[in-house]
Design a protein around this motif. Sequence first.
Motif, mmCIF file in Angstrom:
data_model
loop_
_atom_site.group_PDB
_atom_site.id
_atom_site.type_symbol
_atom_site.label_atom_id
_atom_site.label_comp_id
_atom_site.label_asym_id
_atom_site.label_seq_id
_atom_site.Cartn_x
_atom_site.Cartn_y
_atom_site.Cartn_z
ATOM 1 N N VAL A 3 0.887 -1.172 0.000
ATOM 2 C CA VAL A 3 0.000 0.000 0.000
ATOM 3 C C VAL A 3 0.920 1.215 0.000
ATOM 4 O O VAL A 3 1.804 1.313 0.853
ATOM 5 N N LEU A 4 0.745 2.088 -0.944
ATOM 6 C CA LEU A 4 1.600 3.279 -1.034
ATOM 7 C C LEU A 4 0.793 4.515 -0.680
ATOM 8 O O LEU A 4 -0.236 4.802 -1.295
ATOM 9 N N ARG A 5 1.281 5.224 0.353
ATOM 10 C CA ARG A 5 0.681 6.519 0.717
ATOM 11 C C ARG A 5 1.458 7.582 -0.042
ATOM 12 O O ARG A 5 2.653 7.773 0.182
ATOM 13 N N MET A 6 0.803 8.234 -0.982
ATOM 14 C CA MET A 6 1.491 9.214 -1.843
ATOM 15 C C MET A 6 0.466 10.227 -2.344
ATOM 16 O O MET A 6 -0.655 9.841 -2.694
ATOM 17 N N ASP A 7 0.838 11.484 -2.370
ATOM 18 C CA ASP A 7 -0.051 12.548 -2.863
ATOM 19 C C ASP A 7 -1.410 12.518 -2.162
ATOM 20 O O ASP A 7 -2.450 12.774 -2.788
ATOM 21 N N GLY A 8 -1.416 12.132 -0.885
ATOM 22 C CA GLY A 8 -2.675 12.093 -0.144
ATOM 23 C C GLY A 8 -3.562 10.905 -0.459
ATOM 24 O O GLY A 8 -4.700 10.826 -0.009
ATOM 25 N N LEU A 9 -3.052 9.954 -1.269
ATOM 26 C CA LEU A 9 -3.845 8.786 -1.651
ATOM 27 C C LEU A 9 -3.277 7.523 -1.000
ATOM 28 O O LEU A 9 -2.097 7.469 -0.669
ATOM 29 N N HIS A 10 -4.111 6.523 -0.841
ATOM 30 C CA HIS A 10 -3.625 5.186 -0.512
ATOM 31 C C HIS A 10 -3.743 4.348 -1.780
ATOM 32 O O HIS A 10 -4.853 3.959 -2.164
ATOM 33 N N LEU A 11 -2.624 4.094 -2.405
ATOM 34 C CA LEU A 11 -2.635 3.353 -3.666
ATOM 35 C C LEU A 11 -2.341 1.877 -3.391
ATOM 36 O O LEU A 11 -1.485 1.561 -2.571
ATOM 37 N N THR A 12 -3.050 1.001 -4.107
ATOM 38 C CA THR A 12 -2.816 -0.441 -3.927
ATOM 39 C C THR A 12 -2.719 -1.132 -5.284
ATOM 40 O O THR A 12 -3.047 -0.535 -6.307
ATOM 41 N N GLU A 13 -2.296 -2.382 -5.254
ATOM 42 C CA GLU A 13 -2.023 -3.207 -6.443
ATOM 43 C C GLU A 13 -0.757 -2.698 -7.129
ATOM 44 O O GLU A 13 -0.754 -1.618 -7.731
ATOM 45 N N SER A 14 0.273 -3.520 -7.079
ATOM 46 C CA SER A 14 1.602 -3.050 -7.499
ATOM 47 C C SER A 14 1.627 -2.486 -8.927
ATOM 48 O O SER A 14 2.257 -1.460 -9.183
ATOM 49 N N GLN A 15 0.925 -3.139 -9.854
ATOM 50 C CA GLN A 15 0.972 -2.642 -11.235
ATOM 51 C C GLN A 15 0.277 -1.281 -11.332
ATOM 52 O O GLN A 15 0.781 -0.366 -12.000
ATOM 53 N N ALA A 16 -0.860 -1.131 -10.646
ATOM 54 C CA ALA A 16 -1.569 0.156 -10.649
ATOM 55 C C ALA A 16 -0.704 1.233 -10.005
ATOM 56 O O ALA A 16 -0.650 2.372 -10.480
ATOM 57 N N ILE A 17 0.007 0.867 -8.931
ATOM 58 C CA ILE A 17 0.887 1.822 -8.252
ATOM 59 C C ILE A 17 2.015 2.258 -9.192
ATOM 60 O O ILE A 17 2.309 3.446 -9.338
ATOM 61 N N CYS A 18 2.645 1.283 -9.846
ATOM 62 C CA CYS A 18 3.790 1.603 -10.715
ATOM 63 C C CYS A 18 3.351 2.449 -11.909
ATOM 64 O O CYS A 18 4.080 3.353 -12.334
ATOM 65 N N GLU A 19 2.183 2.174 -12.442
ATOM 66 C CA GLU A 19 1.689 2.990 -13.562
ATOM 67 C C GLU A 19 1.398 4.416 -13.079
ATOM 68 O O GLU A 19 1.636 5.388 -13.793
ATOM 69 N N TYR A 20 0.880 4.531 -11.856
ATOM 70 C CA TYR A 20 0.616 5.863 -11.285
ATOM 71 C C TYR A 20 1.927 6.635 -11.133
ATOM 72 O O TYR A 20 2.009 7.809 -11.502
ATOM 73 N N ILE A 21 2.933 5.984 -10.577
ATOM 74 C CA ILE A 21 4.235 6.660 -10.399
ATOM 75 C C ILE A 21 4.792 7.070 -11.757
ATOM 76 O O ILE A 21 5.295 8.178 -11.937
ATOM 77 N N GLU A 22 4.687 6.171 -12.739
ATOM 78 C CA GLU A 22 5.184 6.466 -14.090
ATOM 79 C C GLU A 22 4.465 7.683 -14.684
ATOM 80 O O GLU A 22 5.082 8.538 -15.325
ATOM 81 N N GLU A 23 3.149 7.764 -14.467
ATOM 82 C CA GLU A 23 2.381 8.879 -15.042
ATOM 83 C C GLU A 23 2.674 10.201 -14.337
ATOM 84 O O GLU A 23 2.644 11.257 -14.966
ATOM 85 N N THR A 24 2.937 10.132 -13.020
ATOM 86 C CA THR A 24 3.145 11.381 -12.268
ATOM 87 C C THR A 24 4.620 11.767 -12.186
ATOM 88 O O THR A 24 4.940 12.921 -11.917
ATOM 89 N N HIS A 25 5.519 10.807 -12.393
ATOM 90 C CA HIS A 25 6.969 11.068 -12.367
ATOM 91 C C HIS A 25 7.589 10.410 -13.593
ATOM 92 O O HIS A 25 8.240 9.370 -13.483
ATOM 93 N N PRO A 26 7.362 10.989 -14.765
ATOM 94 C CA PRO A 26 7.745 10.286 -16.001
ATOM 95 C C PRO A 26 9.259 10.077 -16.210
ATOM 96 O O PRO A 26 9.630 9.248 -17.025
#
Lengths: 221, 221
Positions: free
Chosen positions: B52-75
């Motif tokens: 579970v990743l706490r980032m940008d005020g969100l609790h993100l889950t599922e590793s692939q969804a998390i990694c895609e989120y990081i990729e989109e916000t930190h290209p």
Amino acid sequence: MTRLYHFALSPFCRKVRLVLAEKKIDVELVDERYWEPSNEFLHRNPAAKVPVLRMDGLHLTESQAICEYIEETHPEPSLMPTDPKGRAEVRRLCFWFDDKFHHEVTANLVYERVNKKVMRGGYPDGKAVKTGAQKIKFHLDYMNWLLDHRRWLAGDRLTLADFTAAAHLSCLDYISDVDWNRSAQVKDWYAKIKSRPAFRSILADQIPGFIQPPHYANLDF
Amino acid sequence: MTRLYHFALSPFCRKVRLVLAEKKIDVELVDERYWEPSNEFLHRNPAAKVPVLRMDGLHLTESQAICEYIEETHPEPSLMPTDPKGRAEVRRLCFWFDDKFHHEVTANLVYERVNKKVMRGGYPDGKAVKTGAQKIKFHLDYMNWLLDHRRWLAGDRLTLADFTAAAHLSCLDYISDVDWNRSAQVKDWYAKIKSRPAFRSILADQIPGFIQPPHYANLDF
């Protein structure tokens, strides 16, 4: 011509079919007995799984990767939000259904009752079926909770998360394993998605040896 | 501060840690005994899983969804190709390792040998361990075949697919379950990825009750 190698009661194949239909991409469906893979099929997908989508000269595999590819190459009508936060929520729910729901429910019910018979893999394991029947209650309650707050599963708009969930539930509904009386909200959500033109091909599926129950294709179920 | 609720030998948590480190995003690691979930943890992730990743005020889950989120916000530096075809191949391989490899290998070896002990879940199932030891050979051969044609697993560039594969292999390597002599190409690939700064935190992991083997953190293994 776009071609999908599939198995009719595979939720992963249904997910791809729904996305293709929603985006009005014509597809030729080819039944694939992936449990007896030919060398040709293994060449297309060494993971020996369906769906395999032949599109744009490529053999695409893994349903989520396929759906993201279709979304990127055919963005309208969109099935993903434009903001990273919304996209993360859609993907979270896709994995919820394709991983958690799949292992706890679909595998225990559809694979035990249908796939085993089709693949001549023996009788259903009663313990697995019982587990699946228990677990689906938790998932329907979770969907009910989401739909308490949202019009569609991931937010205000229909997304890939709804088609992913509906792909699994439609397979279970084919064998009458969904208690639609558990949540009026989930039933309403499924009625909305089931009435979309994209759902027609799935409602017409006939699995040899398993007769469609009367409510399955009925929009007023 | 970005915070990751994790378990050190979870390949899914390691995947997220590698992506964060590669993009130079500082993270606070919080050990989570997800198999004894607190109400607070279930609130963060009703699926009761790490990461579970706490980032940008969100609790993100599922590793692939998390990694895609990081990729989109930190290209930058990018871990995904820009073309849909290349992205589909990266995602295909991510699911290859997170689904197929995970069920056939990681679950049979790491979960049997380590997680069961940590969670007091009994002794390893010998049959599962044997299956895992057999299956990893096929996967190493498949990686060897990919690396015959490509510099990195999905093509000419390092991508999320490499980190996903390395996350699983690094967990197996911690318990000495990878035969690095099977393929010189796979060994070279792993040496390259292991020597990246992003890998340092993973090489420093210490799991109570499981001593790091000498080769594990050695860049000349």
